[in-house]
Design an enzyme around this catalytic site. Sequence first.
Site, PDB file in Angstrom:
ATOM      1  N   ARG A  14       0.851  -1.295  -0.002  1.00  0.00           N
ATOM      2  CA  ARG A  14      -0.054  -0.058  -0.019  1.00  0.00           C
ATOM      3  C   ARG A  14       0.856   1.181  -0.004  1.00  0.00           C
ATOM      4  O   ARG A  14       1.884   1.454   0.951  1.00  0.00           O
ATOM      5  CB  ARG A  14      -0.927   0.079   1.286  1.00  0.00           C
ATOM      6  CG  ARG A  14      -2.298   0.829   0.979  1.00  0.00           C
ATOM      7  CD  ARG A  14      -3.249   0.518   2.125  1.00  0.00           C
ATOM      8  NE  ARG A  14      -3.686  -0.988   2.040  1.00  0.00           N
ATOM      9  CZ  ARG A  14      -4.618  -1.438   2.828  1.00  0.00           C
ATOM     10  NH1 ARG A  14      -5.271  -0.667   3.665  1.00  0.00           N
ATOM     11  NH2 ARG A  14      -5.075  -2.586   2.754  1.00  0.00           N
ATOM     12  N   SER A  98      -8.190  -0.407  -0.368  1.00  0.00           N
ATOM     13  CA  SER A  98      -9.365  -0.468   0.636  1.00  0.00           C
ATOM     14  C   SER A  98      -9.936   0.702   0.901  1.00  0.00           C
ATOM     15  O   SER A  98     -10.754   1.218   0.282  1.00  0.00           O
ATOM     16  CB  SER A  98      -8.791  -1.483   1.777  1.00  0.00           C
ATOM     17  OG  SER A  98      -9.955  -1.987   2.603  1.00  0.00           O
ATOM     18  N   HIS A  99      -9.680   0.890   2.098  1.00  0.00           N
ATOM     19  CA  HIS A  99     -10.613   2.024   2.743  1.00  0.00           C
ATOM     20  C   HIS A  99      -9.767   3.328   2.866  1.00  0.00           C
ATOM     21  O   HIS A  99     -10.235   4.362   3.196  1.00  0.00           O
ATOM     22  CB  HIS A  99     -11.031   1.811   4.267  1.00  0.00           C
ATOM     23  CG  HIS A  99      -9.824   1.409   5.274  1.00  0.00           C
ATOM     24  ND1 HIS A  99      -9.471   0.236   5.274  1.00  0.00           N
ATOM     25  CD2 HIS A  99      -9.310   2.219   5.948  1.00  0.00           C
ATOM     26  CE1 HIS A  99      -8.524   0.085   6.147  1.00  0.00           C
ATOM     27  NE2 HIS A  99      -8.441   1.417   6.671  1.00  0.00           N
ATOM     28  N   LYS A 108      -3.457  -6.705  -2.842  1.00  0.00           N
ATOM     29  CA  LYS A 108      -3.536  -7.685  -1.939  1.00  0.00           C
ATOM     30  C   LYS A 108      -3.376  -9.030  -2.727  1.00  0.00           C
ATOM     31  O   LYS A 108      -3.874  -9.384  -3.759  1.00  0.00           O
ATOM     32  CB  LYS A 108      -4.858  -7.721  -1.565  1.00  0.00           C
ATOM     33  CG  LYS A 108      -5.503  -6.506  -0.423  1.00  0.00           C
ATOM     34  CD  LYS A 108      -6.904  -6.495   0.000  1.00  0.00           C
ATOM     35  CE  LYS A 108      -7.034  -5.484   1.153  1.00  0.00           C
ATOM     36  NZ  LYS A 108      -8.481  -5.540   1.593  1.00  0.00           N
ATOM     37  N   ASP A 245     -16.933  -1.145   2.531  1.00  0.00           N
ATOM     38  CA  ASP A 245     -15.763  -0.307   2.481  1.00  0.00           C
ATOM     39  C   ASP A 245     -15.119  -0.344   1.035  1.00  0.00           C
ATOM     40  O   ASP A 245     -16.127  -0.930   0.185  1.00  0.00           O
ATOM     41  CB  ASP A 245     -14.558  -0.927   3.407  1.00  0.00           C
ATOM     42  CG  ASP A 245     -13.925  -2.372   2.872  1.00  0.00           C
ATOM     43  OD1 ASP A 245     -14.494  -2.959   2.104  1.00  0.00           O
ATOM     44  OD2 ASP A 245     -13.080  -2.662   3.578  1.00  0.00           O
ATOM     45  N   ASP A 247     -13.060  -1.666  -0.927  1.00  0.00           N
ATOM     46  CA  ASP A 247     -13.030  -2.788  -1.714  1.00  0.00           C
ATOM     47  C   ASP A 247     -14.054  -3.884  -1.659  1.00  0.00           C
ATOM     48  O   ASP A 247     -13.944  -5.206  -2.101  1.00  0.00           O
ATOM     49  CB  ASP A 247     -11.551  -3.374  -1.900  1.00  0.00           C
ATOM     50  CG  ASP A 247     -11.232  -3.870  -0.379  1.00  0.00           C
ATOM     51  OD1 ASP A 247     -11.961  -3.342   0.544  1.00  0.00           O
ATOM     52  OD2 ASP A 247     -10.458  -4.686  -0.170  1.00  0.00           O
ATOM     53  N   ASP A 249     -14.863  -5.932   0.929  1.00  0.00           N
ATOM     54  CA  ASP A 249     -14.599  -7.199   1.446  1.00  0.00           C
ATOM     55  C   ASP A 249     -15.166  -7.036   2.967  1.00  0.00           C
ATOM     56  O   ASP A 249     -15.178  -8.164   3.630  1.00  0.00           O
ATOM     57  CB  ASP A 249     -13.277  -7.606   1.397  1.00  0.00           C
ATOM     58  CG  ASP A 249     -12.240  -6.472   2.229  1.00  0.00           C
ATOM     59  OD1 ASP A 249     -12.562  -5.280   2.350  1.00  0.00           O
ATOM     60  OD2 ASP A 249     -11.284  -7.002   2.452  1.00  0.00           O
ATOM     61  N   ARG A 250     -15.619  -5.924   3.199  1.00  0.00           N
ATOM     62  CA  ARG A 250     -16.001  -5.640   4.763  1.00  0.00           C
ATOM     63  C   ARG A 250     -17.555  -5.248   4.549  1.00  0.00           C
ATOM     64  O   ARG A 250     -17.834  -4.340   3.698  1.00  0.00           O
ATOM     65  CB  ARG A 250     -15.104  -4.910   5.710  1.00  0.00           C
ATOM     66  CG  ARG A 250     -13.855  -5.130   6.009  1.00  0.00           C
ATOM     67  CD  ARG A 250     -13.185  -4.416   6.991  1.00  0.00           C
ATOM     68  NE  ARG A 250     -12.929  -3.057   6.555  1.00  0.00           N
ATOM     69  CZ  ARG A 250     -12.693  -2.024   7.340  1.00  0.00           C
ATOM     70  NH1 ARG A 250     -12.671  -2.178   8.499  1.00  0.00           N
ATOM     71  NH2 ARG A 250     -12.141  -0.951   6.635  1.00  0.00           N
ATOM     72  N   HIS A 332     -14.465  -8.158   9.343  1.00  0.00           N
ATOM     73  CA  HIS A 332     -14.062  -9.343   8.339  1.00  0.00           C
ATOM     74  C   HIS A 332     -14.643 -10.579   8.908  1.00  0.00           C
ATOM     75  O   HIS A 332     -14.281 -10.902  10.107  1.00  0.00           O
ATOM     76  CB  HIS A 332     -12.448  -9.043   8.391  1.00  0.00           C
ATOM     77  CG  HIS A 332     -11.647  -8.187   7.439  1.00  0.00           C
ATOM     78  ND1 HIS A 332     -11.801  -8.034   6.311  1.00  0.00           N
ATOM     79  CD2 HIS A 332     -11.184  -6.958   8.218  1.00  0.00           C
ATOM     80  CE1 HIS A 332     -10.902  -7.200   5.542  1.00  0.00           C
ATOM     81  NE2 HIS A 332     -10.676  -6.418   7.121  1.00  0.00           N
TER      82      HIS A 332
END
Length: 456
Positions: A14, A98-99, A108, A245, A247, A249-250, A332
């Site tokens: 990142r 992500s966020h 990732k 979020d 991406d 995934d959450r 998650h």
Amino acid sequence: MADLGSIFKAYDVRGVIPDTFNADIARAVGAAFARVVGGPAVVVSHDMRPSSPELARAFADGVTSRGVDVVFAGLGSTDLLYYGSGSLDLPGAMFTASHNPAEYNGIKMCRAGAAPISGETGLDDIRALAEKILDGADDAPAHDGPEGTVTERDLLAGYADYLRDLVDLSGSRLLKVVVDAGNGMGGHTVPAVLEQGLPLEIVPLYFELDGTFPNHPANPLDPDNLVDLQARVRETGADIGLAFDGDADRCFVIDERGEPVSPSAVTALVAAEELKREPGSTVIHNLITSAAVPEIVAERGGNPVRTRVGHSYIKATMAETGAIFGGEHSAHYYFRDFWKADTGMLAAMHVLRVLGADERPLSQITEEYSRYAASGEVNSEVADAPGRMAAVRTAFEGGDGVTVDELDGLSVTLPGGAWFNLRASNTEPLLRLNVEAPDDAAVADLRDEVLAIVRA
């Protein structure tokens, strides 16, 4: 000399575009990934950030330069990438931050079957090799065979069908569901999964894919970013609100009153559902989830197993124990039947199925899974994190009935059920404090007592 230490984190890559992360670095990381991880091909997907397509294509160039093929999935959520890696049994790379704010991007990565990659399991080797490639100092023989090929493949329909096969929502009562995609990838995946012939009235909020995040940051862990969703739930009389979020995934859950449902309560609810399906199964929870989670898992006949924070630890423990499900305080949620990977969408579908099969409102359903008061995560910027941690330990250890462990940071349990965990951030000069106790007053007292030491 190239130094990628600032962008290679514990579990992913990142950095800021283009200052610390750019297409040249992505290309080098792709070539290193192909060498370290191998495989006949690599699945590559990316989010909606302006820099993501270029970075993903550069990574693919690096992979194919080593004779490895690429399955290019284009736009997707991180759990869609995991679906691709799992269903095709190929390593994968997802371009997302992500966020994080718009100026960031990252990668990732996973091995075939969505298996995690961390510093100890290949990420450090990828970094070291990428640095050599950038410096022109890679002493390995040049690849002398044909380059790999790039094949475009749309995974969205298969991803949606797979999830809908895992959780059947067709028998639900009609539910009004407000979804805040935060201009992130939920705006791409939610219509495919939840708007196709199901008894769900989806009220979309910020579904337009826009990696500049014009409405609010795509970080539902910050309560400020839930305000719009909470207001829309109340305005529309919705049964539930969901916030994804960047991406996707959450997933965070809001009840019909517009109040957040804690991720620990969601973990306990989903665990109870999975234990109905397979009684006696193991359920993983990290050490910051509520004490209610292992209590409820045990009460429902399951085997609760406590682990460190972080997806690589959760996934490794799931593999070791054969756990059916795992949950973290950060929303998650991991499923054995989803290659032990995390997917906010599948957790949301479990909550929707429970709500749709019950005439009670969500607040009443989740009440039984919310037993204690909690502080949420409280961050403190400190110059000497180890010293402050040691001071806190000295203040508490040795007290009557006090237990201390260092599975992940410092966890202290006091008589009467109150506990706290104090952890150092992997990426910032911060100490992160989480406190739980039987009531709000006890939480406030313990939180203030610990913070007085941390911030002294």
